[in-house]
Design a protein around this motif. Structure first.
Motif, PDB file in Angstrom:
ATOM      1  N   ALA A   1       0.790  48.910  27.869  1.00 43.48           N
ATOM      2  CA  ALA A   1       2.166  48.381  27.512  1.00 43.48           C
ATOM      3  C   ALA A   1       2.524  47.308  28.841  1.00 43.48           C
ATOM      4  O   ALA A   1       3.187  46.333  28.610  1.00 43.48           O
ATOM      5  N   ALA A   2       2.093  47.730  30.007  1.00 42.70           N
ATOM      6  CA  ALA A   2       2.252  46.778  31.322  1.00 42.70           C
ATOM      7  C   ALA A   2       1.515  45.394  30.917  1.00 42.70           C
ATOM      8  O   ALA A   2       2.079  44.490  31.206  1.00 42.70           O
ATOM      9  N   ALA A   3       0.381  45.412  30.416  1.00 38.57           N
ATOM     10  CA  ALA A   3      -0.390  44.294  29.922  1.00 38.57           C
ATOM     11  C   ALA A   3       0.298  43.525  29.130  1.00 38.57           C
ATOM     12  O   ALA A   3       0.502  42.174  29.136  1.00 38.57           O
ATOM     13  N   LEU A   4       0.725  44.239  28.040  1.00 35.22           N
ATOM     14  CA  LEU A   4       1.435  43.398  26.834  1.00 35.22           C
ATOM     15  C   LEU A   4       2.600  42.764  27.269  1.00 35.22           C
ATOM     16  O   LEU A   4       2.995  41.691  27.010  1.00 35.22           O
ATOM     17  N   LEU A   5       3.467  43.502  28.307  1.00 32.63           N
ATOM     18  CA  LEU A   5       4.749  42.858  28.756  1.00 32.63           C
ATOM     19  C   LEU A   5       4.424  41.631  29.723  1.00 32.63           C
ATOM     20  O   LEU A   5       5.010  40.550  29.748  1.00 32.63           O
ATOM     21  N   LEU A   6       3.333  42.034  30.692  1.00 30.59           N
ATOM     22  CA  LEU A   6       2.838  40.867  31.304  1.00 30.59           C
ATOM     23  C   LEU A   6       2.345  39.496  30.548  1.00 30.59           C
ATOM     24  O   LEU A   6       2.726  38.486  30.845  1.00 30.59           O
ATOM     25  N   ALA A   7       1.751  39.799  29.496  1.00 28.72           N
ATOM     26  CA  ALA A   7       1.264  38.608  28.594  1.00 28.72           C
ATOM     27  C   ALA A   7       2.282  38.054  27.874  1.00 28.72           C
ATOM     28  O   ALA A   7       2.295  36.940  27.882  1.00 28.72           O
TER      29      ALA A   7
END
Length: 295
Positions: A129-135
């Motif tokens: 989820a953190a990776a998707l938000l950063l992306a």
């Protein structure tokens, strides 16, 4: 227990994915340099790549053999999605900025990542989820920085967005057959079916089909189809869709840089921050969650 990070079992898979996306990012520039129509450029990209792919497949011990009917149909359907994607995307490239075309064309990044999560029937972990938000943050910064949202670019942006949705269909189709077939035969057949679909369309649209200069379309075939798609199709068989989807987002950052260098298109500090956010997202999505403590 099934490894949820199969790329770890193939140390070069993630590197291949990144190199493939870097090669694909040069596609819009090469399409602009070509002197043929949008669909014709797609046709030559696929057709000129086939002889090279056949030789590489033979050397790599993956000779082309006609698959079972169901698999052949699945590849043909995926190739039609890919052909339509190329026609729409190449047309959009001529009507908007390189950064816009690649950014909107890569809406497939999130769509394919969502497909991967649906496939395993679960919500993303905290790291994912953190990776998707950063992306997503990185994409937003790229849009603010290098992309130019205006009425002048609207037609091209919409075509690139359509291309991204069509590309998602292609990725899903190829990901499904890669569980059964080796990458090079899949790519050869997809290129063959896609070229067969694009040529009559280019002729029907009255496009210039025969290039006056062969260099741009030849380099397009080698970089985007042989190297770019070759490495991407390989990665689709061993890298989870979520990671593949996020890796696709490296293309807008590279295309924005190419647009700046080749055409003086706007490149700002927000672009750098956006690219860094996408890079950090790729690091996060590949981390294993911490194992629960035991007593």
């Amino acid at each position: 227990m099934v490894d949820e990070h199969p790329a770890r079992a193939h140390p070069l898979a993630f590197a291949a994915l990144l190199v493939g996306n870097a090669a694909l990012a040069f596609g819009p520039w090469l399409v602009r340099l070509s002197d043929v129509g949008a669909s014709a450029a797609g046709f030559w990209r696929l057709a000129l790549a086939i002889p090279f792919l056949l030789v590489i497949a033979r050397v790599a011990g993956q000779p082309l053999r006609w698959p079972a009917r169901a698999l052949a149909i699945a590849i043909a359907v995926a190739a039609v999605f890919f052909a339509a994607d190329l026609a729409a995307w190449h047309a959009g490239i001529a009507l908007t900025k390189l950064g816009n075309a690649t950014l909107f064309g890569n809406i497939s990044s999130f769509a394919f990542a969502a497909w991967g999560l649906w496939l395993v029937r679960r919500w993303p972990t905290r790291l994912q989820a953190a990776a998707l938000l950063l992306a997503a943050t990185g994409v937003a910064l790229l849009m603010i920085g290098s992309a130019e949202l205006s009425a002048r670019n609207l037609h091209g942006d919409l075509l690139a967005l359509l291309a991204g949705l069509l590309y998602t269909g292609y990725l899903i189709g190829i990901e499904r057959v890669r569980g059964t077939l080796q990458p090079l035969p899949v790519l050869i057949l997809a290129s063959l079916f896609g070229a067969a679909a694009l040529l009559p369309f280019a002729l029907a649209m009255g496009e210039q089909v025969i290039p006056g200069q062969w260099t741009p379309v030849l380099i397009l075939a080698l970089s985007s189809q042989v190297v770019g798609q070759g490495l991407l199709v390989y990665a689709l068989g061993v890298v989870p869709p979520l990671i593949v989807g996020l890796a696709l987002l490296t293309q807008p950052a590279i295309s924005a840089l190419i647009g700046w260098l080749a055409y003086g298109e706007t490149l700002t500090s927000l672009d750098a921050i956006g690219a860094a956010s996408i890079a950090l997202a790729l690091v996060l999505v590949r981390l294993r969650p911490a194992a629960p403590a035991t007593t």
